[in-house]
Design an enzyme around this catalytic site. Structure first.
Site, PDB file in Angstrom:
ATOM      1  N   ARG A   1     -11.420  56.757  50.840  1.00 25.55           N
ATOM      2  CA  ARG A   1     -12.341  55.638  51.056  1.00 25.55           C
ATOM      3  C   ARG A   1     -13.754  56.164  51.361  1.00 25.55           C
ATOM      4  O   ARG A   1     -14.746  55.595  50.899  1.00 25.55           O
ATOM      5  CB  ARG A   1     -11.838  54.753  52.201  1.00 25.55           C
ATOM      6  CG  ARG A   1     -10.648  53.883  51.826  1.00 25.55           C
ATOM      7  CD  ARG A   1     -10.325  52.870  52.912  1.00 25.55           C
ATOM      8  NE  ARG A   1      -9.534  53.413  53.992  1.00 25.55           N
ATOM      9  CZ  ARG A   1      -8.203  53.299  54.097  1.00 25.55           C
ATOM     10  NH1 ARG A   1      -7.524  52.636  53.168  1.00 25.55           N
ATOM     11  NH2 ARG A   1      -7.561  53.809  55.123  1.00 25.55           N
TER      12      ARG A   1
ATOM     13  N   PHE B   1      -5.471  45.474  44.070  1.00 32.20           N
ATOM     14  CA  PHE B   1      -4.396  45.695  45.046  1.00 32.20           C
ATOM     15  C   PHE B   1      -5.039  45.992  46.414  1.00 32.20           C
ATOM     16  O   PHE B   1      -4.710  46.976  47.072  1.00 32.20           O
ATOM     17  CB  PHE B   1      -3.480  46.852  44.639  1.00 32.20           C
ATOM     18  CG  PHE B   1      -2.989  46.777  43.218  1.00 32.20           C
ATOM     19  CD1 PHE B   1      -1.862  46.033  42.894  1.00 32.20           C
ATOM     20  CD2 PHE B   1      -3.649  47.436  42.194  1.00 32.20           C
ATOM     21  CE1 PHE B   1      -1.410  45.958  41.576  1.00 32.20           C
ATOM     22  CE2 PHE B   1      -3.212  47.370  40.886  1.00 32.20           C
ATOM     23  CZ  PHE B   1      -2.081  46.628  40.575  1.00 32.20           C
TER      24      PHE B   1
ATOM     25  N   ASP C   1      -5.756  40.713  45.167  1.00 30.24           N
ATOM     26  CA  ASP C   1      -4.372  41.004  45.554  1.00 30.24           C
ATOM     27  C   ASP C   1      -3.538  39.770  45.259  1.00 30.24           C
ATOM     28  O   ASP C   1      -4.032  38.643  45.371  1.00 30.24           O
ATOM     29  CB  ASP C   1      -4.275  41.367  47.047  1.00 30.24           C
ATOM     30  CG  ASP C   1      -3.029  42.177  47.363  1.00 30.24           C
ATOM     31  OD1 ASP C   1      -3.156  43.388  47.626  1.00 30.24           O
ATOM     32  OD2 ASP C   1      -1.921  41.600  47.333  1.00 30.24           O
ATOM     33  N   SER C   2      -2.272  39.975  44.903  1.00 31.95           N
ATOM     34  CA  SER C   2      -1.399  38.837  44.602  1.00 31.95           C
ATOM     35  C   SER C   2      -0.888  38.159  45.865  1.00 31.95           C
ATOM     36  O   SER C   2      -0.316  37.073  45.806  1.00 31.95           O
ATOM     37  CB  SER C   2      -0.205  39.295  43.746  1.00 31.95           C
ATOM     38  OG  SER C   2       0.544  40.277  44.449  1.00 31.95           O
TER      39      SER C   2
ATOM     40  N   ASP D   1      -5.244  50.960  43.287  1.00 34.24           N
ATOM     41  CA  ASP D   1      -4.371  51.556  44.308  1.00 34.24           C
ATOM     42  C   ASP D   1      -3.121  50.692  44.465  1.00 34.24           C
ATOM     43  O   ASP D   1      -2.928  50.011  45.472  1.00 34.24           O
ATOM     44  CB  ASP D   1      -5.124  51.659  45.644  1.00 34.24           C
ATOM     45  CG  ASP D   1      -4.320  52.387  46.715  1.00 34.24           C
ATOM     46  OD1 ASP D   1      -3.403  53.145  46.345  1.00 34.24           O
ATOM     47  OD2 ASP D   1      -4.595  52.184  47.906  1.00 34.24           O
TER      48      ASP D   1
ATOM     49  N   CYS E   1       1.183  56.282  44.581  1.00 37.61           N
ATOM     50  CA  CYS E   1       1.795  56.689  45.855  1.00 37.61           C
ATOM     51  C   CYS E   1       3.307  56.826  45.714  1.00 37.61           C
ATOM     52  O   CYS E   1       4.031  56.848  46.706  1.00 37.61           O
ATOM     53  CB  CYS E   1       1.447  55.690  46.960  1.00 37.61           C
ATOM     54  SG  CYS E   1       2.069  54.015  46.663  1.00 37.61           S
TER      55      CYS E   1
END
Length: 393
Positions: free
Chosen positions: A212, A228, A250-251, A297, A337
């Site tokens: 970040r 995301f 984002d969902s 991400d 990830c």
């Protein structure tokens, strides 16, 4: 004396190389009455001691706590936790006035397999990924408060979603030491709310702190898309970096709520930010070359090896869409990830996306997890976070 597990002939070789797992297929004999989560001694076929660890039903049958024949007690956890703290102090992550957010224990990376502890100010969020660590939770919490010597006053236990459901432990999230209503933490001078009750992982993605910061350096004057976004970490770093516009997607409606709250905490009333509760792929389909910095991400596309093929297709599809939508001269931060996705796997998926997009792409940075998420040199599986920063012509 602990009950024993005896290995098949030759199956101790990986343990001689200090790999901290015993797989179920390596076991020849198990003493009667061993319960899941119990501490066991591991013996070679000849009866020689080789390790002591937590027993669990499943593919990984024993998570090794020590290669010495010792008792796993309060002193053991105190010693291991002190070693973990000493390392964080030595790298300047702990006791930093501008940053009270860091990972104190990273499982095998800190020789405490099955245990994760993240610190958010005076609250530590503890997560067990093995039944053995769940059984030890109160002992660990007590040792933790002692070792932290006033740094941590509250311990929130959050293992409802990380323990094997077949173990039927009836686990609930909650404070096991103290209790605090203050869920605000600080990372590199920026504030954010931690949803340690219902949030993903321990409530925040501590492992992206340094990435970040890197993004912040590239954000000045940019139109930024944070896909995301979860709690908006990359978004408010981009805003501090001088981004012209930041869109967070984002969902999850809960994630969007958290992102808006975190942006407001740092930049109250700032009109540069807008959040969208929408599917990532659909959003990218409708985005028309308006962004010059995109962050991808996503959550782990593959949580086990059987899902690897579909995961790589997913990474290719996602990166292809982003590359088709980013402005010429744009910068793409893209991550995986998934532990089962290797660096080469991920890079090949992104390479395929670039070829399909027909864009000229250069790698600016290869990213990974920060130093407070150390990788045990004998356990390469601990290297889970992979990232690339790409310049798209």
């Amino acid at each position: 004396m602990y009950k024993t597990i005896t290995l098949k002939r030759g199956k101790e070789e990986s343990l001689k190389r200090f790999h901290p797992w015993v797989f179920s297929g390596a076991i020849m004999r198990i003493d009667e009455g061993i319960e899941e989560g119990e501490v066991v001694r591991v013996l070679t076929e000849k009866g020689d001691f080789i390790a002591v660890g937590h027993y669990q039903v499943g593919s990984i049958a024993v998570r090794v706590l020590s290669f010495k024949d010792i008792e796993i007690n309060d002193d053991f956890f105190t010693t291991r936790l002190k070693a973990a703290l000493d390392m964080r102090l030595s790298i300047g992550v702990a006791d930093n006035p501008a940053n009270n957010t860091y990972r104190l224990v990273h499982g095998e990376g800190d020789n405490l397999p099955g245990l994760v502890i993240d610190c958010y100010g005076e609250t530590a969020v503890m997560q067990a990924h093995s039944v053995g660590m769940h059984v030890c939770r109160d002992v660990v919490a007590k040792a933790l408060v002692g070792v932290m010597d006033g740094r941590v006053k509250h311990v929130f236990y959050k293992s409802e979603t990380t323990l094997p459901f077949k173990a039927d432990l009836g686990q609930e999230n909650g404070f096991i030491v103290g209790g605090s209503e203050d869920n605000t933490a600080v990372e590199n001078g920026l504030k954010f709310h931690v949803d340690w009750l219902k949030g993903q992982k321990t409530g925040f993605f501590v492992d992206q702190r340094e990435n970040r910061s890197l993004l912040e350096q590239y954000s000045k004057g940019k139109t930024v898309l944070n896909m995301f976004c979860y709690t908006g970490g990359f978004s408010f770093y981009a805003m501090r970096g001088g981004a012209k516009v930041v869109h967070s997607v984002d969902s999850s409606a809960k994630a969007i709520e958290l992102t808006n709250a975190n942006v407001e905490l740092n930049f109250p009333g700032d009109a540069r930010h807008k959040a969208y509760c929408e599917d990532a792929f659909k959003f990218l389909d409708s985005a028309d070359n308006v962004y010059d910095l995109i962050i991808l991400d996503p959550p782990a596309f593959a949580k086990h090896r059987g899902a690897l093929h579909n995961a790589l297709k997913g990474y290719t599809r996602l990166n292809h869409k982003a590359m088709m939508r980013i402005r010429p001269g744009g910068i793409l931060f893209t991550f995986s990830c998934s532990q089962v996705v290797s660096k080469d796997n991920f890079r090949n998926a992104v390479f395929t996306a670039a070829a399909l997009a027909g864009r000229k792409v250069r790698i600016l940075h290869q990213l990974h997890q920060p130093a407070d998420h150390p990788i045990n040199i004998y356990h390469p599986e601990g290297e889970y976070l992979k990232g690339l920063v790409l310049y798209i012509e």
